[in-house]
Design a protein around this motif. Structure first.
Motif, PDB file in Angstrom:
ATOM      1  N   UNK A 230       4.716   9.443  17.995  1.00 13.86           N
ATOM      2  CA  UNK A 230       6.175   9.377  17.948  1.00 13.86           C
ATOM      3  C   UNK A 230       6.721   9.742  16.567  1.00 13.86           C
ATOM      4  N   UNK A 231       5.856   9.843  15.570  1.00 11.47           N
ATOM      5  CA  UNK A 231       6.242  10.405  14.274  1.00 11.47           C
ATOM      6  C   UNK A 231       7.405   9.708  13.566  1.00 11.47           C
ATOM      7  N   UNK A 232       7.625   8.433  13.814  1.00 13.95           N
ATOM      8  CA  UNK A 232       8.701   7.720  13.119  1.00 13.95           C
ATOM      9  C   UNK A 232       9.929   7.501  13.990  1.00 13.95           C
TER      10      UNK A 232
ATOM     11  N   UNK B   1       7.335   0.765   8.119  1.00 10.92           N
ATOM     12  CA  UNK B   1       6.430   1.437   9.047  1.00 10.92           C
ATOM     13  C   UNK B   1       5.591   2.458   8.318  1.00 10.92           C
ATOM     14  N   UNK B   2       4.488   2.799   8.950  1.00 10.77           N
ATOM     15  CA  UNK B   2       3.711   3.929   8.452  1.00 10.77           C
ATOM     16  C   UNK B   2       3.571   4.941   9.585  1.00 10.77           C
ATOM     17  N   UNK B   3       3.933   6.187   9.291  1.00  6.86           N
ATOM     18  CA  UNK B   3       3.650   7.254  10.242  1.00  6.86           C
ATOM     19  C   UNK B   3       2.286   7.795   9.857  1.00  6.86           C
ATOM     20  N   UNK B   4       1.316   7.560  10.739  1.00 12.93           N
ATOM     21  CA  UNK B   4      -0.064   7.903  10.384  1.00 12.93           C
ATOM     22  C   UNK B   4      -0.534   9.028  11.280  1.00 12.93           C
ATOM     23  N   UNK B   5      -0.161  10.242  10.887  1.00 11.45           N
ATOM     24  CA  UNK B   5      -0.513  11.408  11.678  1.00 11.45           C
ATOM     25  C   UNK B   5      -1.993  11.725  11.538  1.00 11.45           C
ATOM     26  N   UNK B   6      -2.531  11.602  10.336  1.00 14.70           N
ATOM     27  CA  UNK B   6      -3.933  11.972  10.135  1.00 14.70           C
ATOM     28  C   UNK B   6      -4.832  10.746  10.286  1.00 14.70           C
TER      29      UNK B   6
ATOM     30  N   UNK C 224      -5.029   8.640   7.077  1.00 15.66           N
ATOM     31  CA  UNK C 224      -3.957   7.649   6.885  1.00 15.66           C
ATOM     32  C   UNK C 224      -4.166   6.460   7.821  1.00 15.66           C
TER      33      UNK C 224
ATOM     34  N   UNK D 295      -4.570   3.701   5.145  1.00 14.85           N
ATOM     35  CA  UNK D 295      -3.282   3.014   4.955  1.00 14.85           C
ATOM     36  C   UNK D 295      -3.035   1.932   5.995  1.00 14.85           C
TER      37      UNK D 295
ATOM     38  N   UNK E 257       7.947  16.089  12.937  1.00 13.83           N
ATOM     39  CA  UNK E 257       6.897  16.027  13.964  1.00 13.83           C
ATOM     40  C   UNK E 257       7.384  16.479  15.336  1.00 13.83           C
TER      41      UNK E 257
ATOM     42  N   UNK F 222       3.864   9.190   6.555  1.00 13.97           N
ATOM     43  CA  UNK F 222       5.069   8.692   5.900  1.00 13.97           C
ATOM     44  C   UNK F 222       5.052   7.182   5.863  1.00 13.97           C
TER      45      UNK F 222
END
Lengths: 415, 415
Positions: free
Chosen positions: A283-285, A304-309, A312, A316, B292, B304
């Motif tokens: 959902x990318x944030x 929040x943390x957007x953890x795409x990889x 992360x 993180x 995204x 992020x």
């Protein structure tokens, strides 16, 4: 009181922009007891616009135009209105000052053609624009007693001006028109057919109040509309019907009218004295952004943390490397690890973890595009939900966001 | 070929939902050389809908309806069309199977009333719905040679069915209608008046191609439309005009047609071989969510942090406590600290820090609602931009997101 809405702008006629002003005005005018019988769209052409306005003045008592009040050569609505009613135009100094002030607040220079917006038809009542540079205009035609109102085209300017200035004008000018009142019960989690099945009896026997089902961005709205001699009476009719159908819809109703599901989640977090933190992948944030659309959300959203990889997700958010290696980034276990990890890291009351395949790429033999896991970790333990969504990438993001907010709401209702 | 669009649904008439199908179809049909002359909206009432369709068949060669193909009692468009043309209805087995399959894919049960959607007018051509359960219908009236097409109401179903099945049908049935081709140059950073000033000469002298300026969600779109005997010829005309006005608009043009600013940013990040990470405060994840929205963004977006609280800004992003204490959370220095901190923490090529007051609360004497700082840290050093935005909370979030993406784009263009 018969009303005609005239939307102006070649871009509307050609389909280049979407007309949101007509539905907004239709809804509000109906609620106020005015009958919107005609809706017309016309381009930025003097002769055709004049003809449309002439026809409108013949068949309606009140004509409301939207659009064409801007600073460019194509913005001609006020001029055409004035010419139809035989009024000349003059430069209104007060409007000119307000337009200059608007640019000063934004610390930018005013281009000189913006002064066109201060040109007004003689005898018109000028309506302040609190959100933009184009003032609106109310012109009463002495000969016929009919009225033309010119509103600006940008939707937030149009709606703000209508609420702030036009509603008071109409009620002062025309008094009370009887009451048509609507209430929307907003639901999520039941399909349109399943929902209809539950309240079929009431839908089939409806006359006043009426019930309408509206599918809207993944939610189903149940709209109850009552017509009565007074507003309290209409409200009572709505209340009576609502109290009969509410039990049939249960916890699927998350709010009424303009309540959003993120508002409902916000209220519950405050009530339960819990803060929230999210780890979002597919959902990318978007879910955090929706939660922060609510004023005051800083009281319960930690962050929040957007953890795409994967890096992360591990470094993180604290998802275990073995889980990612064995189960994959899109798995029940990863979602749960994200929810638990973010809750701990941000010292939050509840943690939400979301991972999935938004597409169009990324599918594997056993994991299709649209597969999503949503996990919630909190005082009642860890829950995880599996979904198969369809549609384009942004559809899948939006559906996932709505589902995540709904799961969070139901989780909070149980504790 | 004269076309009439008939939008059905009481919810449209009362303004409860916004009509996006009519503008979509008007645009596409115009591009294909069909003239959409009439647009009508009618409620879910058999008699009035029949009358509207009858009138439409009299004055147009092709009538396209949207809406009213769903499973509920209020969905009557196919029945009314059949009754007008004197056709009986039958249960189409193939459609029934496809609807069952649709529910199976989603691993949910099919409510029995969904079978209503498989009822078809005799002799109709049935059009598959790849995004939903309601098939479409094409009926040719033998007597008059006129055609009615019923499309579903949900916009993504309507548009997918139009592109996949109706466009091929129309070109097979009617051949080539001449070409009207449009190209949109999408700009950001110049106001509507300032932009018009730059290309005024071309706007005033336009006839074919025409130029239209459209303000759209903070962007200004310059739409060039050419009419010619063939598509290549129309394209050449657009190309000629475009090459004259492009230099006047400079780097403000970030894309054409459906290009978004986040796509432009994505392309630049790939080109420059840089990854990005964001620390978002007032936008709450919105900028990351927009980045995204682009398929393949995982190649350049590391991740992020949404840092709503000062604690998260310090502990997770690494903003110095003294900066927050002395300059405040909404300050140039905090934005720069966020950009530098997130870039380092996520080992990214560029870091973006966004902090501001989205309102309605949070303003102080010298920091109004709408004050926003956007910082970018990367190989070319740290840049920071100050903005004063207006509007409601979500307007300010959206304007900030657009500005942030634009600043990032310009930063990337310089390196």
């Amino acid at each position: 009181m018969i009303v005609e809405l005239v939307s102006t702008g070649t871009e509307l006629l050609l389909g280049q922009i979407i007309n949101t002003n007509a539905p907004f005005l239709a809804t509000r005018l109906n609620e106020l007891g005015f009958s919107v019988i005609y809706q017309t769209t016309v381009g930025d052409n003097r002769d055709r616009m004049k003809l449309v306005l002439k026809t409108a003045l013949e068949r309606a008592d009140l004509v409301i135009t939207t659009g064409g009040l801007g600073p460019t050569q194509g913005d001609i609505t006020k001029e055409v209105t004035a010419s139809l009613l035989g009024k000349t135009m003059y430069l209104d100094e007060a409007s000119a000052k307000q337009i200059e002030q608007y640019f000063a607040t934004r610390r930018t220079c005013m281009p000189s053609n913006n002064l066109r917006q201060a040109m007004m038809p003689e005898g018109a009542r000028i309506v302040e624009n609190t959100c933009g540079t184009a003032p609106g205009v109310i012109i009463e035609d002495e000969a016929t007693g009919k009225i033309i109102i010119n509103l600006p085209g940008p939707p937030h300017e149009c709606s703000a001006m209508f609420e702030t200035s036009i509603v008071p004008y109409l009620s002062e000018r025309f008094g009370f028109q009887g009451a048509i009142v609507s209430r929307v019960l907003r639901t999520y989690g039941l399909g349109e057919s399943a929902l209809e099945e539950r309240i079929k009896h009431y839908i089939l026997s409806q006359s006043n109040p009426t019930i309408a089902l509206l599918a809207r961005s993944g939610e189903i709205h149940v709209r109850i509309t009552a017509q009565a001699a007074s507003e309290p009476k209409a409200l009572q009719m709505i209340h009576d019907l609502e109290s009969q159908i509410r039990p049939l819809l249960g916890e699927h109703v998350f709010g009424i009218d303009e309540d959003t599901i993120e508002m409902s989640v916000g209220k519950l977090l405050l009530e339960k004295k819990l803060s929230a933190a999210l780890a979002e992948s597919c959902t990318g944030g978007l879910v955090t952004s929706r939660i922060t659309d609510v004023p005051g959300s800083s009281r319960y959203l930690t962050g929040s943390i957007v953890c795409y990889s994967n890096t992360v997700k591990m470094e993180q958010v604290g998802v275990a490397e073995e889980i990612l290696a064995e189960k994959g980034a899109v798995s029940r276990e990863t979602a749960e690890g994200m929810a638990q990890g973010i809750r701990e890291k941000f010292c939050a009351g509840v943690g939400i973890g979301i991972t999935g395949i938004a597409g169009p790429d990324g599918a594997t033999a056993d994991k299709p595009v649209g597969l999503v896991y949503i996990a919630i970790d909190g005082p009642a333990g860890t829950n995880c939900y599996e979904h198969y969504f369809t549609g384009a990438r942004t559809d899948i993001k939006n559906r996932t966001a709505l589902a995540a907010l709904s799961h969070l709401r139901h989780y909070l209702l149980t504790i």
